[in-house]
Design an enzyme around this catalytic site. Structure first.
Site, PDB file in Angstrom:
ATOM      1  CB  THR A 175     -42.267  70.666  42.820  1.00  0.00           C
ATOM      2  OG1 THR A 175     -43.508  71.164  42.350  1.00  0.00           O
ATOM      3  CG2 THR A 175     -42.519  69.568  43.833  1.00  0.00           C
ATOM      4  NE  ARG A 203     -52.809  70.943  38.993  1.00  0.00           N
ATOM      5  CZ  ARG A 203     -51.508  70.773  39.202  1.00  0.00           C
ATOM      6  NH1 ARG A 203     -50.918  71.408  40.194  1.00  0.00           N
ATOM      7  NH2 ARG A 203     -50.807  69.965  38.433  1.00  0.00           N
ATOM      8  CB  VAL A 204     -55.000  68.627  44.347  1.00  0.00           C
ATOM      9  CG1 VAL A 204     -53.906  67.866  45.089  1.00  0.00           C
ATOM     10  CG2 VAL A 204     -55.790  69.495  45.322  1.00  0.00           C
ATOM     11  N   GLY A 205     -52.274  68.697  42.365  1.00  0.00           N
ATOM     12  CA  GLY A 205     -51.406  67.898  41.518  1.00  0.00           C
ATOM     13  C   GLY A 205     -50.985  66.596  42.161  1.00  0.00           C
ATOM     14  CG  ASP A 206     -47.205  64.956  40.972  1.00  0.00           C
ATOM     15  OD1 ASP A 206     -47.314  66.177  40.732  1.00  0.00           O
ATOM     16  OD2 ASP A 206     -46.107  64.391  41.072  1.00  0.00           O
ATOM     17  CB  THR A 226     -40.330  67.655  40.304  1.00  0.00           C
ATOM     18  OG1 THR A 226     -40.506  68.977  39.786  1.00  0.00           O
ATOM     19  CG2 THR A 226     -39.063  67.057  39.722  1.00  0.00           C
ATOM     20  N   GLY A 227     -42.827  67.736  38.146  1.00  0.00           N
ATOM     21  CA  GLY A 227     -43.184  67.887  36.740  1.00  0.00           C
ATOM     22  C   GLY A 227     -44.658  68.213  36.582  1.00  0.00           C
ATOM     23  N   GLY A 229     -48.056  67.513  36.986  1.00  0.00           N
ATOM     24  CA  GLY A 229     -48.694  66.608  37.922  1.00  0.00           C
ATOM     25  C   GLY A 229     -49.767  65.706  37.366  1.00  0.00           C
TER      26      GLY A 229
END
Length: 307
Positions: A175, A203-206, A226-227, A229
């Site tokens: 990211t 799926r959606v991350g942070d 970053t990481g 999520g």
């Protein structure tokens, strides 16, 4: 004060470069440096922090070494779904997109949402249609294909599991994000990602969630994360750093370190963040083996890239 200033990241994790990988490492570092230099030049030329972080992230989206834009990972369906967000600390306006396919630069669409709509986030097929109507550049599937990403997908395809793009030794390509403070003391943040390899069900991350992976507020700071999520979402990590500063009286360094090295780690989350406050103070904590990141401010004559 050390303003203007800009900080970028290319994802948490680490890369193990072998003796034959010197060219790859050079390309990786040169891409980070290019994004940093272009963003800082705009700051020096009087552009806003928001414009500058958008530019820096778009440069990284154009490089296939990062899990954003051109280098995005494969989903369970063999597609590329991209998320991005941007926030202006002066106005607290934000724009975000989730689940974009085919769009060359998702961060530019997110910025357009910030500037030209009353919304914060748009997602899925309608977000793709929005990008088409606004004449953003689309690319064919071949543009987003890389053998590395394909191989990562094939290793876990059909197993029903998802994987961070930088999971495993020597496979960190992540990211991207940027934070900046301009000459007027306004801060901004932008983040872009292709998500997790083999992700399913939308799926959606942070990254596109304001307060989780991206946040900016002139009262405190600008943050890009970053990481993993899910942990950043549960911990509302980006906003938590800001809150510790605004309501707890912590410095940027104190707040960022507390969240990354204590709160996130206790939860089991891995990752890092980059941050800058309105005075140009910078923090770049991470709890993984490494995090490629870079910084430049008015007191430095050279770009600093850290592994």
């Amino acid at each position: 004060m050390n303003i203007p200033a800009i900080v970028i990241h290319g994802g948490s994790g680490t890369i193990t470069f072998g003796s034959k990988d010197s060219e790859l490492k050079t390309l990786y570092l040169e891409s980070l440096e290019s994004a940093l230099e272009e963003g800082f030049k705009m700051l020096k030329d009087g552009y806003s922090a928001t414009e500058c972080v958008c530019k820096a992230v778009s440069v990284l989206e154009d490089c296939n070494l990062f899990n954003a834009g051109k280098g995005s990972v494969f989903t369970a369906k063999g597609e590329h779904e991209m998320d991005a967000a941007i926030m202006d600390g002066k106005t607290l306006k934000a724009g975000a997109v989730a689940g974009l396919r085919g769009v060359k630069n998702p961060v530019l669409v997110a910025y357009d949402v910030l500037q030209n709509t009353p919304f914060v986030m748009i997602a899925g097929e309608e977000a793709i249609e929005y990008a088409r109507q606004k004449n953003f550049k689309f690319e064919t599937d071949s543009y987003f294909f890389s053998q590395l990403r394909y191989n990562q997908w094939q290793e876990i395809k059909g197993e029903g599991e998802m994987q961070l793009d930088h999971s495993g030794e020597g496979t960190k390509f992540g990211t991207v994000g940027a934070v900046a403070v301009d000459a007027e003391g306004n801060v901004a943040a932008a983040t872009s990602t292709g998500g997790m390899t083999n992700k399913a069900w939308g799926r959606v991350g942070d990254t596109p969630l304001i307060g989780s992976g991206t946040y900016a507020n002139n009262r405190t700071c600008a943050i890009s994360c970053t990481g993993h999520g899910e942990y950043f979402i549960r911990g509302v990590v980006a906003y938590d750093v800001s809150c510790r500063m605004e309501y707890g009286g912590k410095t940027l360094e104190q707040a960022a370190n507390k969240v990354i090295h204590e709160k996130l780690k206790v939860m089991g989350g891995e990752g890092g963040l980059i941050a800058v406050d309105t005075s140009g103070n910078i923090s770049m904590p991470f709890n993984t083996k490494g995090m490629y990141r870079g910084m430049k401010n008015s007191t430095q004559t050279i770009t600093r890239i850290f592994e």
